[in-house]
Design a protein around this motif. Structure first.
Motif, PDB file in Angstrom:
ATOM      1  N   LEU A  55      12.302 -11.707 -13.080  1.00  0.00           N
ATOM      2  CA  LEU A  55      11.817 -10.408 -12.164  1.00  0.00           C
ATOM      3  C   LEU A  55      12.656 -10.001 -12.675  1.00  0.00           C
ATOM      4  O   LEU A  55      14.252 -10.580 -11.671  1.00  0.00           O
ATOM      5  N   PRO A  56      12.809  -8.446 -12.796  1.00  0.00           N
ATOM      6  CA  PRO A  56      14.554  -8.439 -12.427  1.00  0.00           C
ATOM      7  C   PRO A  56      14.846  -8.113 -10.946  1.00  0.00           C
ATOM      8  O   PRO A  56      13.689  -7.927  -9.908  1.00  0.00           O
ATOM      9  N   LEU A  57      16.342  -8.052 -10.842  1.00  0.00           N
ATOM     10  CA  LEU A  57      16.470  -7.547  -9.098  1.00  0.00           C
ATOM     11  C   LEU A  57      16.178  -6.914  -8.410  1.00  0.00           C
ATOM     12  O   LEU A  57      16.759  -6.437  -7.517  1.00  0.00           O
ATOM     13  N   ASP A  58      16.409  -5.714  -9.610  1.00  0.00           N
ATOM     14  CA  ASP A  58      16.529  -5.233  -8.662  1.00  0.00           C
ATOM     15  C   ASP A  58      15.079  -3.477  -8.820  1.00  0.00           C
ATOM     16  O   ASP A  58      15.621  -2.597  -7.931  1.00  0.00           O
ATOM     17  N   LEU A  59      14.718  -3.800  -8.805  1.00  0.00           N
ATOM     18  CA  LEU A  59      13.055  -3.429  -8.596  1.00  0.00           C
ATOM     19  C   LEU A  59      12.816  -3.735  -7.210  1.00  0.00           C
ATOM     20  O   LEU A  59      13.133  -4.685  -6.297  1.00  0.00           O
ATOM     21  N   PRO A  60      11.981  -3.150  -6.920  1.00  0.00           N
ATOM     22  CA  PRO A  60      11.689  -3.498  -5.132  1.00  0.00           C
ATOM     23  C   PRO A  60      10.468  -4.174  -4.979  1.00  0.00           C
ATOM     24  O   PRO A  60      10.385  -5.316  -5.424  1.00  0.00           O
ATOM     25  N   SER A  61      10.237  -4.380  -3.698  1.00  0.00           N
ATOM     26  CA  SER A  61      10.040  -5.774  -3.744  1.00  0.00           C
ATOM     27  C   SER A  61       9.434  -5.898  -1.476  1.00  0.00           C
ATOM     28  O   SER A  61       9.977  -5.083  -1.055  1.00  0.00           O
ATOM     29  N   TYR A  62       8.267  -5.580  -2.099  1.00  0.00           N
ATOM     30  CA  TYR A  62       7.482  -5.376  -0.155  1.00  0.00           C
ATOM     31  C   TYR A  62       8.648  -6.917   0.681  1.00  0.00           C
ATOM     32  O   TYR A  62       8.244  -6.477   1.915  1.00  0.00           O
ATOM     33  N   ALA A  63       8.527  -7.966   0.125  1.00  0.00           N
ATOM     34  CA  ALA A  63       9.700  -9.113   1.096  1.00  0.00           C
ATOM     35  C   ALA A  63      10.651  -8.664   1.868  1.00  0.00           C
ATOM     36  O   ALA A  63      11.289  -8.134   2.773  1.00  0.00           O
ATOM     37  N   ARG A  64      11.284  -7.464   0.615  1.00  0.00           N
ATOM     38  CA  ARG A  64      12.230  -7.119   1.129  1.00  0.00           C
ATOM     39  C   ARG A  64      11.839  -5.216   2.154  1.00  0.00           C
ATOM     40  O   ARG A  64      12.796  -5.109   3.565  1.00  0.00           O
ATOM     41  N   GLU A  65      11.366  -5.009   2.046  1.00  0.00           N
ATOM     42  CA  GLU A  65      10.322  -3.541   2.723  1.00  0.00           C
ATOM     43  C   GLU A  65      10.745  -4.329   4.217  1.00  0.00           C
ATOM     44  O   GLU A  65      10.072  -3.818   5.528  1.00  0.00           O
ATOM     45  N   LEU A  97      -1.933   2.213  -4.193  1.00  0.00           N
ATOM     46  CA  LEU A  97      -2.639   2.439  -3.062  1.00  0.00           C
ATOM     47  C   LEU A  97      -3.000   1.757  -2.048  1.00  0.00           C
ATOM     48  O   LEU A  97      -2.883   0.893  -2.257  1.00  0.00           O
ATOM     49  N   ASP A  98      -2.535   2.794  -1.037  1.00  0.00           N
ATOM     50  CA  ASP A  98      -2.815   1.703   0.480  1.00  0.00           C
ATOM     51  C   ASP A  98      -3.861   1.386   0.542  1.00  0.00           C
ATOM     52  O   ASP A  98      -5.218   2.293   0.988  1.00  0.00           O
ATOM     53  N   LEU A  99      -4.895   0.204   0.811  1.00  0.00           N
ATOM     54  CA  LEU A  99      -6.235  -0.288   1.358  1.00  0.00           C
ATOM     55  C   LEU A  99      -6.287   0.196   2.188  1.00  0.00           C
ATOM     56  O   LEU A  99      -7.617   0.158   2.998  1.00  0.00           O
ATOM     57  N   LYS A 100      -5.730   0.704   3.664  1.00  0.00           N
ATOM     58  CA  LYS A 100      -6.057   0.963   4.740  1.00  0.00           C
ATOM     59  C   LYS A 100      -7.750   1.623   4.897  1.00  0.00           C
ATOM     60  O   LYS A 100      -8.358   1.302   5.614  1.00  0.00           O
ATOM     61  N   PRO A 101      -7.347   2.996   4.076  1.00  0.00           N
ATOM     62  CA  PRO A 101      -8.622   3.768   3.967  1.00  0.00           C
ATOM     63  C   PRO A 101      -9.894   2.566   3.963  1.00  0.00           C
ATOM     64  O   PRO A 101     -10.997   2.503   4.435  1.00  0.00           O
ATOM     65  N   LEU A 102      -9.994   1.811   3.039  1.00  0.00           N
ATOM     66  CA  LEU A 102     -11.399   1.579   2.655  1.00  0.00           C
ATOM     67  C   LEU A 102     -11.447   0.086   3.393  1.00  0.00           C
ATOM     68  O   LEU A 102     -12.954   0.053   3.584  1.00  0.00           O
ATOM     69  N   ALA A 105       1.933  -1.179   6.819  1.00  0.00           N
ATOM     70  CA  ALA A 105       0.286  -1.340   7.996  1.00  0.00           C
ATOM     71  C   ALA A 105       1.611  -2.317   9.137  1.00  0.00           C
ATOM     72  O   ALA A 105       1.356  -2.241  10.302  1.00  0.00           O
ATOM     73  N   ALA A 106       3.219  -2.556   8.460  1.00  0.00           N
ATOM     74  CA  ALA A 106       4.038  -3.224   8.949  1.00  0.00           C
ATOM     75  C   ALA A 106       4.371  -1.715  10.045  1.00  0.00           C
ATOM     76  O   ALA A 106       5.866  -2.057  10.739  1.00  0.00           O
ATOM     77  N   GLY A 107       4.146  -0.071   9.105  1.00  0.00           N
ATOM     78  CA  GLY A 107       4.626   0.729   9.961  1.00  0.00           C
ATOM     79  C   GLY A 107       6.433   1.084   9.132  1.00  0.00           C
ATOM     80  O   GLY A 107       6.620   1.962   9.969  1.00  0.00           O
ATOM     81  N   GLY A 108       5.609   0.686   8.068  1.00  0.00           N
ATOM     82  CA  GLY A 108       6.929   1.090   7.118  1.00  0.00           C
ATOM     83  C   GLY A 108       7.121   2.589   6.323  1.00  0.00           C
ATOM     84  O   GLY A 108       5.648   3.438   6.082  1.00  0.00           O
ATOM     85  N   SER A 109       7.659   2.867   5.564  1.00  0.00           N
ATOM     86  CA  SER A 109       7.564   4.027   4.249  1.00  0.00           C
ATOM     87  C   SER A 109       7.794   3.828   3.104  1.00  0.00           C
ATOM     88  O   SER A 109       8.521   3.484   2.679  1.00  0.00           O
ATOM     89  N   THR A 110       6.731   4.264   1.878  1.00  0.00           N
ATOM     90  CA  THR A 110       7.052   3.962   0.398  1.00  0.00           C
ATOM     91  C   THR A 110       7.262   5.380   0.285  1.00  0.00           C
ATOM     92  O   THR A 110       7.272   4.695  -1.058  1.00  0.00           O
ATOM     93  N   GLN A 111       7.696   6.764   0.879  1.00  0.00           N
ATOM     94  CA  GLN A 111       7.669   8.282   0.599  1.00  0.00           C
ATOM     95  C   GLN A 111       8.977   8.099  -0.691  1.00  0.00           C
ATOM     96  O   GLN A 111       9.076   8.308  -1.623  1.00  0.00           O
ATOM     97  N   ALA A 112      10.216   6.596  -0.343  1.00  0.00           N
ATOM     98  CA  ALA A 112      10.736   7.269  -1.294  1.00  0.00           C
ATOM     99  C   ALA A 112      11.055   6.171  -2.721  1.00  0.00           C
ATOM    100  O   ALA A 112      11.501   5.952  -3.653  1.00  0.00           O
ATOM    101  N   ILE A 113      10.257   5.030  -2.615  1.00  0.00           N
ATOM    102  CA  ILE A 113       9.681   4.246  -3.269  1.00  0.00           C
ATOM    103  C   ILE A 113       8.837   4.709  -4.732  1.00  0.00           C
ATOM    104  O   ILE A 113       7.865   4.939  -4.846  1.00  0.00           O
ATOM    105  N   THR A 114       9.494   5.400  -5.778  1.00  0.00           N
ATOM    106  CA  THR A 114       8.598   6.027  -6.294  1.00  0.00           C
ATOM    107  C   THR A 114       7.677   5.630  -7.850  1.00  0.00           C
ATOM    108  O   THR A 114       7.112   5.920  -8.596  1.00  0.00           O
ATOM    109  N   GLN A 115       8.581   4.580  -7.956  1.00  0.00           N
ATOM    110  CA  GLN A 115       8.360   3.519  -9.071  1.00  0.00           C
ATOM    111  C   GLN A 115       6.524   3.003  -8.711  1.00  0.00           C
ATOM    112  O   GLN A 115       5.765   2.696  -9.589  1.00  0.00           O
TER     113      GLN A 115
END
Length: 456
Positions: free
Chosen positions: A122-132, A357-362, A343-353
């Protein structure tokens, strides 16, 4: 103001303040993933009465069951990469399982194309939900199977090929069990795993992972925490403690399943004992279709037929998801990243990759605004019905296969024909062409790697 009206206003303010405070409190997030477990093998969606998974049923009863949950791939490593990053395996370039033996790509079948090239960690430079989540103040832990840290684990004594690609480098504070192994070298202590300290000779790995999960919850109960508990169960070799095998009539597979369920029960009990259960989202999921086939779906792990990519899934989140609810909306692996971070109160707007989808509406009884789901598996699988992989699209009830020149293209109505026995491609040419254009557009967008002919 009349006394009655004043009381109503005070009551309304009280409810409003309470709801606001509750919404403002970050939920704990526990992500439990089984390995090689298809639908039908847990009590909440099961067709096997001999199964014993009461704790998974207990979890599902308090939340939502997903009747059409998909994995991002038909084998483990790419789905796990998609979980962490919110990106499809095709976009990452990690499209099949990382070989336990170096250079173990499958040869071309009968002179056909060779496997497409793919990355082996897994490339290190990719997004990670744990980092967020760490940025948002969460304590984070990874416990279990990682399988994203290089090829050739079978040739090691401890499963460590390159520790730079272990979970602790993707935002997890602690890592117990996560290395290059795709399956355990030993199910029993001594584990021969460089990321697990041996504790008690003969201890069963699944029991140990459950205990470690409980310790993490107890140690972090006073702050928001995230736990990724990704079991090695139910991957081969199929082995379980003798007493459990005996209790399951000599069936080691069912014994492994019961052991995993027992470990999940430990986690549920720990959440209740620490008073954190009511503020915890718990996800149960599997990394691909079953090693044991599902009776109402065609094929199994390794195939892009429904039996290879459909998985059991349940989510419990008190106060957000109504207990006993279900949904038939298709969901997939990449959806976890935005769901967790939002859910944690963060934003993913800047993570364009991100492709999920957020499942909360479901969760709240609404719908998802999604056109289609996509897969790309350009690899050889001689052990399944579709010998070579393909690219596929699911739009509503329709599933299109683009065979990449190695299998026939196909179109199925998976709602009415989940066994995929009736190819209606020739009956629906306009629909097939529209879906093919959409699929090709996605393949171009993610720069999907294609199978290679000999000499290319």
């Amino acid at each position: 103001m009349k006394a009655k009206n004043l009381i109503q206003v005070i009551a309304w303010l009280g409810v409003g303040c309470s709801s606001f405070l509750s919404a403002a409190k970050q939920p704990n997030i526990v992500f439990i993933m089984a390995d090689d477990l298809g639908p039908g093998w847990v009590d909440f969606d099961g067709s096997h009465p001999e199964m014993h998974t009461p704790n998974l049923e207990r979890l599902a009863d308090t939340g939502m069951v997903f009747n059409q949950a998909y994995a991002a791939a038909t084998v483990c490593s790419p789905t796990r990469a998609a979980c962490i990053t919110g990106m499809s395996p095709a976009q990452i370039g990690l499209t099949t399982h990382i070989p336990g033996r170096a250079g173990n790509e499958r040869p071309a079948p009968d002179g056909g194309p060779r496997d497409a090239e793919f990355v082996k960690h897994l490339p290190l430079d990719l997004p990670s939900y744990a980092r967020e989540l760490k940025k948002l103040g969460y304590a984070t832990s990874f416990i279990g199977k990682w399988h994203l840290a290089g090829e050739g684990s079978h040739g090691t004594k401890d499963g460590i090929v390159d520790s730079r690609y272990h979970p602790e480098h993707y935002g997890f504070d602690t890592n117990i069990g996560g290395c290059a192994y795709g399956q355990p070298k030993s199910w029993f202590d001594p584990y021969k795993n460089g990321t697990i300290e041996n504790r008690k000779k003969g201890e069963y790995l699944t029991d140990r992972l459950g205990d470690e999960a409980v310790s993490f919850i107890e140690a972090n109960q006073d702050q928001p925490f995230h736990l990724s508990l990704w079991f090695y169960s139910l991957h081969t070799p199929i082995k379980a403690p003798r007493d459990l095998v005996k209790r399951n009539g000599g069936n080691a597979y069912l014994a492994m399943l019961e052991s995993m369920d027992h470990a999940i029960g430990k986690v549920l009990d720990a959440l209740e004992a620490t008073g954190t259960r009511d503020n915890t989202m718990i996800v149960f999921y599997s990394d691909n279709g079953g090693w044991k086939p599902t009776s109402w779906l065609n094929d199994k792990k390794g195939s892009l037929l429904e039996g290879g990519i459909r998985v059991p899934m349940a989510v419990s989140w008190p106060g957000v998801i109504a207990g006993g609810s279900t949904t038939d909306t298709p969901v997939t692996t990449m959806d976890f990243f935005p769901t967790f971070v939002h859910a944690a109160g963060g934003s993913t707007q800047a993570i364009t990759q991100l492709e999920g989808l957020d499942l909360k509406p479901l969760f709240e009884g609404g719908e998802l605004e999604r056109d289609a789901l996509y897969w790309h598996y350009p690899h050889n699988r001689p052990d399944v019905k579709y010998y070579m992989g393909s690219s596929i699209l699911v739009e509503g009830k329709w599933k299109l296969y683009a065979g990449l020149g190695t299998i026939p293209d196909a179109l199925f109505n998976v709602k009415d024909d989940p066994m995929e026995t009736n190819n209606v491609l020739s009956d629906q040419p306009e629909l097939a062409e529209r879906l093919r254009k959409r699929l090709n557009g996605w393949l171009t967008q993610v720069d999907a790697k294609m199978p290679q002919s000999d000499g290319i």
